[in-house]
Design an enzyme around this catalytic site. Structure first.
Site, PDB file in Angstrom:
ATOM      1  N   LYS A  66       3.175   0.784  15.938  1.00  0.00           N
ATOM      2  CA  LYS A  66       4.388   0.763  15.114  1.00  0.00           C
ATOM      3  C   LYS A  66       4.445   2.023  14.251  1.00  0.00           C
ATOM      4  CE  LYS A  66       6.470  -2.213  11.578  1.00  0.00           C
ATOM      5  NZ  LYS A  66       6.201  -3.273  10.610  1.00  0.00           N
ATOM      6  N   GLN A  67       3.257   2.529  13.874  1.00  0.00           N
ATOM      7  CA  GLN A  67       3.219   3.626  12.894  1.00  0.00           C
ATOM      8  C   GLN A  67       1.895   4.364  12.961  1.00  0.00           C
ATOM      9  OE1 GLN A  67       3.177  -0.025  10.357  1.00  0.00           O
ATOM     10  NE2 GLN A  67       2.785   1.501   8.780  1.00  0.00           N
TER      11      GLN A  67
ATOM     12  N   TRP B 176       0.835  -1.214   0.000  1.00  0.00           N
ATOM     13  CA  TRP B 176       0.000   0.000   0.000  1.00  0.00           C
ATOM     14  C   TRP B 176       0.864   1.255   0.000  1.00  0.00           C
ATOM     15  CZ3 TRP B 176      -1.470   3.021   4.765  1.00  0.00           C
ATOM     16  CH2 TRP B 176      -0.535   2.845   5.793  1.00  0.00           C
ATOM     17  N   ASP B 177       2.157   1.086   0.247  1.00  0.00           N
ATOM     18  CA  ASP B 177       3.110   2.203   0.218  1.00  0.00           C
ATOM     19  C   ASP B 177       2.905   3.025  -1.059  1.00  0.00           C
ATOM     20  OD1 ASP B 177       3.962   0.036   1.815  1.00  0.00           O
ATOM     21  OD2 ASP B 177       6.033   0.713   1.809  1.00  0.00           O
TER      22      ASP B 177
ATOM     23  N   GLU C 274       0.891  -2.220  12.572  1.00  0.00           N
ATOM     24  CA  GLU C 274       1.075  -3.671  12.605  1.00  0.00           C
ATOM     25  C   GLU C 274       1.413  -4.215  13.995  1.00  0.00           C
ATOM     26  OE1 GLU C 274       3.762  -4.692   9.458  1.00  0.00           O
ATOM     27  OE2 GLU C 274       2.339  -4.059   7.921  1.00  0.00           O
TER      28      GLU C 274
HETATM   29  C1  BGC Z   1       5.094  -1.377   7.481  1.00  0.00           C
HETATM   30  C2  BGC Z   1       4.046  -1.473   6.401  1.00  0.00           C
HETATM   31  C3  BGC Z   1       4.703  -1.284   5.048  1.00  0.00           C
HETATM   32  C4  BGC Z   1       5.840  -2.260   4.870  1.00  0.00           C
HETATM   33  C5  BGC Z   1       6.594  -2.048   3.572  1.00  0.00           C
HETATM   34  C6  BGC Z   1       6.200  -2.379   7.202  1.00  0.00           C
HETATM   35  O1  BGC Z   1       7.208  -2.233   8.160  1.00  0.00           O
HETATM   36  O2  BGC Z   1       4.551  -1.628   8.746  1.00  0.00           O
HETATM   37  O3  BGC Z   1       3.063  -0.490   6.608  1.00  0.00           O
HETATM   38  O4  BGC Z   1       3.766  -1.442   4.047  1.00  0.00           O
HETATM   39  O5  BGC Z   1       6.749  -2.096   5.934  1.00  0.00           O
HETATM   40  O6  BGC Z   1       7.168  -0.777   3.537  1.00  0.00           O
END
Ligand code: BGC
Length: 761
Positions: free
Chosen positions: A593-594, A356-357, A483
């Protein structure tokens, strides 16, 4: 380190193994089709670790992913991006002594990336153990003009001797992928994915044709050498390798140059790889190298002109931001067979997968600067829509499409579904990005051709996955962007994204109907008025969790019931938490985490009051680790919106320097493309407060104290607008196109030519 605006240069090269691996990434060359890590031509000493990689965007094999307990529908194989033939090796001998940075004496050394010329370089002055001194200058380019082409221009100058020069140059088809069993972000193990098929020499070029073990794909690489003076060039095959020996002589003060051309061709894009490789080689070598450099320069001049972004008063940050934008154009696919991987084409982290990035972090940049590229990115999602339909079926849905959490050719590649397949928000993200493209360009033809079908199929999925409870539409058993919190009910971000997806499916349905352009599509996918009513009802009844006491949107139904993770007492070496704590341990805490709800507050800001957004920001800020690189840029944007200037600047700085300064300590595995796009957003959407909504353009300019001024250009509909912001005022100039209505600090203006608005603090 020397950072000029468009040149990044490092002197006195470190010989430390970790630094070398980091620089392999930082100085890699890519053009969206191929990517070559920056390994030394002459190699490192025995025992040194290296990721010696050359990659093709979208070229993959199938790897097994055995599940210990194979429940129904769990993914048992994944696609993995392959390391294809290695053509980087060139050994040099002067008067019979082999050049190596680890022997003799290095008198001077530097390497650089020139983002205006689109080349990387390395220069070394070296004294051999016998006292012969040479200056070696090596330039590398992956061509934007001819995407198959990688060149190495290797120039040797004799500083204090005359004698012999010998090169031994390799074209090696016997390659493997890198693996590391201790890091979940890298493949655990590797096998021989590429198998030899044919090898031949034709018109002094070597060609190696290989096929993948399982995916049925082929790749052909061709290599040819040209020498700037008379000498002997002889190539022989040895298994699936070609070795070329080049012998000549050199006089004191003379320079000689060896140019090594490599072309890469794959069977996804070409029927007969070997023939196509020969054609590509012919094309490359029929032009002087200088012409190829000129094309490269022209391509980039246009690029920089479109995405011009300058910051006065902080040259280091400007250079870091430019570096990020350069990496985006290097990484992004230039056709619909591929997309942009989380690590671009710079390394094997996340195995070349697309996430989804793309939609949430990278497309916003291309919408504003190179909308044609966005069309390719959405085009890729369109090409893989059938796979997304199959994926929805696999997950037990009766209709709709569910896009994979991570993929190369459209099928799900996530082996750990709680923080993989369960990330259903990817559907909402893709829908959001289609609307973002539409609002920026008003390209209705593209919506008719590709966008609408995705919107309808993703909307169908929400209706199938959710259910009504006491009159409200709820979505259960999903994972939001964060996550560290998995498989929850009513993740705020997911629900608000689903609502947006459903609402826009309805709007586009009505719009296409009005334009008389709906029927062929509606007939083809069997879309009915009843379904549209269902979409409408689900959107209007969508449950968006809100906590009356804290006056925030809880991340999900149970988030606020959990214990809060003690971040202050967590030792620094325990970060990122995912490498030190069992997932279940993390899932039972309030720890992020984000950006999750905070991201929702940026993307869907009209869904909540400013007060709620402020409260949520304060709340989530305290429990977010930013262990993902997709986080600080979003906190920066929302901090800007809330007028928290210092915080916005702090989070922005973290994001800008992430790869150049290796702040996440894993840049050796590849760059972080989402963060690079997010970093751009932190300026344009954050500091400048850009929003593109149905009723037009919005700006709310601010400027960090540390800067004197900043400016950038954006494309909007048929126009290009230049924005310059300093501490006193903001100036908007219509560079081309028709006049536009813009709202600045909430007030409407017509932008005809130039508009100057006083800053408000
Ligand atoms: C993140 C995801 C991301 C992925 C790839 C993961 O560490 O939590 O949101 O899509 O990295 O960049």
């Amino acid at each position: 380190m020397n950072l000029k605006q468009l040149v990044y240069e490092v002197e006195n090269l470190s010989m430390d193994n970790n630094d070398l691996m980091l620089m392999e990434t930082v100085f890699h060359n890519a053009n969206g089709y191929i990517g070559i890590r920056s390994n030394y031509e002459e190699g490192y000493p025995e025992g040194y670790d290296t990721i010696r990689g050359s990659y093709i965007n979208g070229f993959y094999d199938i790897a097994e992913m055995k599940q210990a307990e194979n429940l129904h529908g769990l993914i048992e194989e994944k696609q993995t991006m392959l390391n294809v033939a290695d053509t980087q090796t060139i050994y040099l001998k002067i008067n019979n002594e082999r050049f190596h940075l680890f022997d003799g004496t290095v008198l001077f050394s530097k390497r650089w990336l020139d983002m205006e010329q689109g080349v990387t370089g390395r220069q070394i002055q070296w004294r051999s153990p016998m006292g012969n001194e040479v200056e070696i200058t090596i330039k590398r380019m992956t061509s934007f003009h001819q995407l198959s082409l990688f060149t190495i221009e290797y120039c040797v100058k004799a500083l204090n001797f005359s004698g012999t020069v010998e090169f031994e140059s390799l074209h090696n088809g016997e390659v493997m992928n890198y693996s590391n069993s201790n890091d979940p972000r890298i493949a655990r193990e590797s096998k021989r994915y590429l198998l030899p098929e044919d090898a031949l020499i034709d018109e002094d070029a070597s060609y190696l044709l290989s096929h993948t073990a399982s995916s049925g794909l082929s790749v052909c690489t061709g290599v040819k050498h040209l020498l700037s003076k008379q000498g002997s060039i002889q190539t022989k095959l040895d298994g699936h390798k070609a070795i070329t020996r080049i012998d000549t002589t050199i006089e004191e003060g003379e320079s000689i140059t060896l140019t090594k051309y490599t072309v890469f061709v794959d069977s996804i894009r070409s029927k007969n790889c070997m023939e196509k490789a020969k054609e590509e080689m012919h094309k490359a070598t029929s032009l002087p190298l200088q012409s190829l450099y000129d094309y490269q320069h022209n391509y980039l001049s246009e690029y920089w002109d479109n995405c011009m972004l300058e910051i006065e008063g902080d040259s280091e940050l400007t250079a870091a931001v430019n570096y990020n934008m350069y990496q985006l154009i290097q990484s992004v696919g230039k056709d619909e067979y591929c997309n942009i991987a989380a690590k671009g084409l710079s390394g094997e982290g996340y195995e070349g997968h697309y996430f989804w990035d793309t939609e949430m972090y990278i497309q916003p940049f291309f919408n504003l600067t190179e909308p044609q590229i966005t069309k390719n990115l959405i085009g890729f999602r369109y090409k893989t829509l059938d796979k997304a339909r199959e994926n929805a079926g696999l997950m037990g849905h009766k209709k709709g499409a569910l896009y994979p959490w991570r993929t190369i050719m459209g099928t799900e590649c996530s082996g750990y579904f709680p923080s993989g397949t369960a990330g259903y928000h990817i559907n909402g993200d893709i829908a959001y990005s289609i609307i973002a493209y539409y609002l920026t360009t008003k390209d209705i033809d593209f919506i008719v051709e590709k966008g609408a079908e995705i919107l309808f199929e993703t909307a169908r999925l929400w209706v199938d996955v959710g259910n009504y409870y006491k009159g409200r539409f709820e979505i259960h058993g999903v994972t939001g962007p964060d996550e560290y919190t998995c498989l929850v009910n009513n993740n705020y971000y997911t629900n608000v994204a689903a609502q947006y997806n459903l609402r826009w499916a309805v709007k586009i349905y009505k719009l296409l109907k009005e334009l008389g352009r709906l029927q062929p599509l509606a007939d083809r996918i069997g879309l009915t008025e009843e379904e549209i009513k269902e979409f409408e009802k689900a959107a209007e009844s969508m449950y968006l969790p809100y906590d009356e006491e804290l006056k925030i949107n809880p991340q999900d139904d149970s988030f606020l019931h959990k214990k809060v993770w003690d971040l202050e007492r967590t030792p620094a070496e325990k970060f990122p938490l995912l490498l030190h704590y069992h997932p279940l341990n993390l899932y039972r805490y309030q720890v992020c985490k984000q950006a999750d709800t905070v991201l929702a507050h940026f993307i869907f800001e009209d869904a909540q009051s400013l007060e709620t957004i402020r409260n949520s920001f304060d709340y989530y800020e305290k429990i977010t680790t930013h262990d993902s690189s997709l986080s600080t840029c979003i906190f920066s944007i929302v901090a800007s919106k809330l007028g928290l200037k210092e915080k916005a600047y702090h989070y922005f700085g973290n994001s800008a320097k992430l790869d150049l300064f290796n702040t996440h300590k894993n840049t050796k595995d590849g760059i972080h493309t989402a963060n690079m796009g997010g970093n751009y957003m932190a300026i344009v959407y954050g500091f400048a407060g850009l929003r593109i909504k149905e009723d037009g353009l919005y700006f709310s300019p601010s400027i960090p104290e540390q800067w004197k001024k900043y400016c950038f250009k954006i494309n909007y509909e048929d126009s290009q607008i230049e924005v310059e912001i300093d501490h006193k005022e903001s100036k908007f100039t219509l560079v081309k196109g028709n006049p536009k209505q813009v709202k600045i600090y909430g007030k409407s203006y017509e932008l005809g030519d130039t508009l100057t608005i006083k800053a408000i603090s």
